[in-house]
Design an enzyme around this catalytic site. Structure first.
Site, PDB file in Angstrom:
ATOM      1  N   GLU A  43       6.683  -2.668  -4.352  1.00 26.31           N
ATOM      2  CA  GLU A  43       6.391  -2.431  -2.989  1.00 26.31           C
ATOM      3  C   GLU A  43       7.254  -3.348  -2.207  1.00 26.31           C
ATOM      4  OE1 GLU A  43       2.206  -3.080  -0.569  1.00 26.31           O
ATOM      5  OE2 GLU A  43       2.379  -4.181  -2.508  1.00 26.31           O
ATOM      6  N   LYS A 116       0.022   4.020   3.210  1.00 20.25           N
ATOM      7  CA  LYS A 116      -1.048   3.166   2.110  1.00 20.25           C
ATOM      8  C   LYS A 116      -2.429   3.274   2.809  1.00 20.25           C
ATOM      9  CE  LYS A 116      -1.664  -1.432   0.182  1.00 20.25           C
ATOM     10  NZ  LYS A 116      -1.034  -2.780  -0.083  1.00 20.25           N
ATOM     11  N   CYS A 153       0.064  -0.417  -4.060  1.00 14.03           N
ATOM     12  CA  CYS A 153      -0.517  -1.877  -4.494  1.00 14.03           C
ATOM     13  C   CYS A 153      -2.071  -1.704  -4.461  1.00 14.03           C
ATOM     14  CB  CYS A 153       0.064  -2.959  -3.476  1.00 14.03           C
ATOM     15  SG  CYS A 153      -0.426  -4.438  -4.297  1.00 14.03           S
TER      16      CYS A 153
END
Length: 292
Positions: A43, A116, A153
């Protein structure tokens, strides 16, 4: 051909943008030379993990998706090497900022964008200061080497995200991440919990999982690496340590994965009509407009 070789990159990323991008590119080339067809960097690999503190100067790191120089560089690399590369980057879209990922197919085509979905907010991981929650929904891309879903993540902790991607057709789940020490609780080591959460996704969805983390001490925040590749049974096929840089690879047979997924019956025996409780934030009330 149903077999695919996947790879994850683990690197320290304390350098300049050019240094970090060059380092990741070198690892991508190494992975491709070893036979990898899909290669996952971690990431926000362009720089150190800036979200540990709230500093407005860091907004200057964001770039628009269209014409993004790192995305363009890795698109050219994917085309040259004939591999798939998911590329994480800090996106500016008008007055909005996102933690985003561009999916690049093996011919260099940028297939689309994922933003995300789950944005953490806590000591050392103050991402809500920088990023809006993603508005793309979960994505699955049918690349040259298989249908893949990617969570970024904090997404990796949510079983709903993994299930949604597999329901949309993903055979492989990829998770670029940046996770390590907890500045406010030095006794808490989340490494094993982190791995177990994703191994659970592998088992519950009969889908291999590939996770790429960073390593190194970034001004007192220590990222614990431990990148891994697990098969559809949750068995780790390859893993890196807490401190080492490098690549890991594994070959998976997608035909076997699909057959085992059907055989286990998790998707046959699902009862979506019983899951309305998942639609409300409080476990009771569906969101406005939800049908009954």
């Amino acid at each position: 051909m149903s077999q695919v070789t996947v790879a994850a990159i683990q690197a320290s990323l304390n350098g300049t943008l050019e240094d970090n991008v060059a380092k990741v590119e070198a690892f991508v080339r190494e992975a491709a030379a070893c036979g990898a067809q899909i290669v996952l960097p971690s990431e926000l690999f362009e720089g150190p993990y800036f979200c540990k503190v709230e500093r407005d100067v860091h907004f200057e790191l964001a770039r628009p998706f269209e014409g993004h120089p790192t995305v363009a560089r890795f698109a050219a690399l994917a085309r040259e090497l004939g591999i798939v590369i998911p590329v994480s980057f800090f996106e500016r879209a008008g007055q909005a900022y996102y933690n985003s990922l561009a999916m690049i197919d093996a011919d260099g085509t940028v297939m689309g964008l994922y933003r995300k979905s789950h944005i953490p907010d806590g000591p050392g991981y103050e991402e809500k200061f920088y990023f809006r929650p993603g508005d793309t929904g979960f994505k699955v891309w049918r690349t040259r080497f298989g249908a893949i879903g990617v969570g970024i993540c904090w997404d990796q902790w949510f079983p709903e995200a993994a299930r949604a991607m597999v329901l949309k057709g993903a055979d492989l789940l990829f998770y670029p991440t940046a996770i390590g020490s907890e500045p406010e609780n030095v006794t808490l080591d989340t490494r094993d919990m982190w791995q177990r959460a994703m191994l659970g996704h592998a088992v519950s969805n009969i889908a291999p999982v590939i996770a790429a983390n960073r390593v190194g001490d970034e001004d007192g925040q220590v990222f614990y690496g431990s990148s891994f590749i697990a098969n559809q049974r949750g068995e780790k096929l390859a893993e890196l340590g807490r401190h080492e840089e490098g690549i890991i690879e594994a070959t998976l047979d997608l035909e076997v994965v699909r057959r085992e997924r059907a055989s286990w019956g998790f998707f046959r025996d699902r009862r979506p009509e019983l899951y309305e409780v998942l639609m409300g934030a409080d476990g009771q009330t569906p969101p406005r407009g939800a049908g009954r």
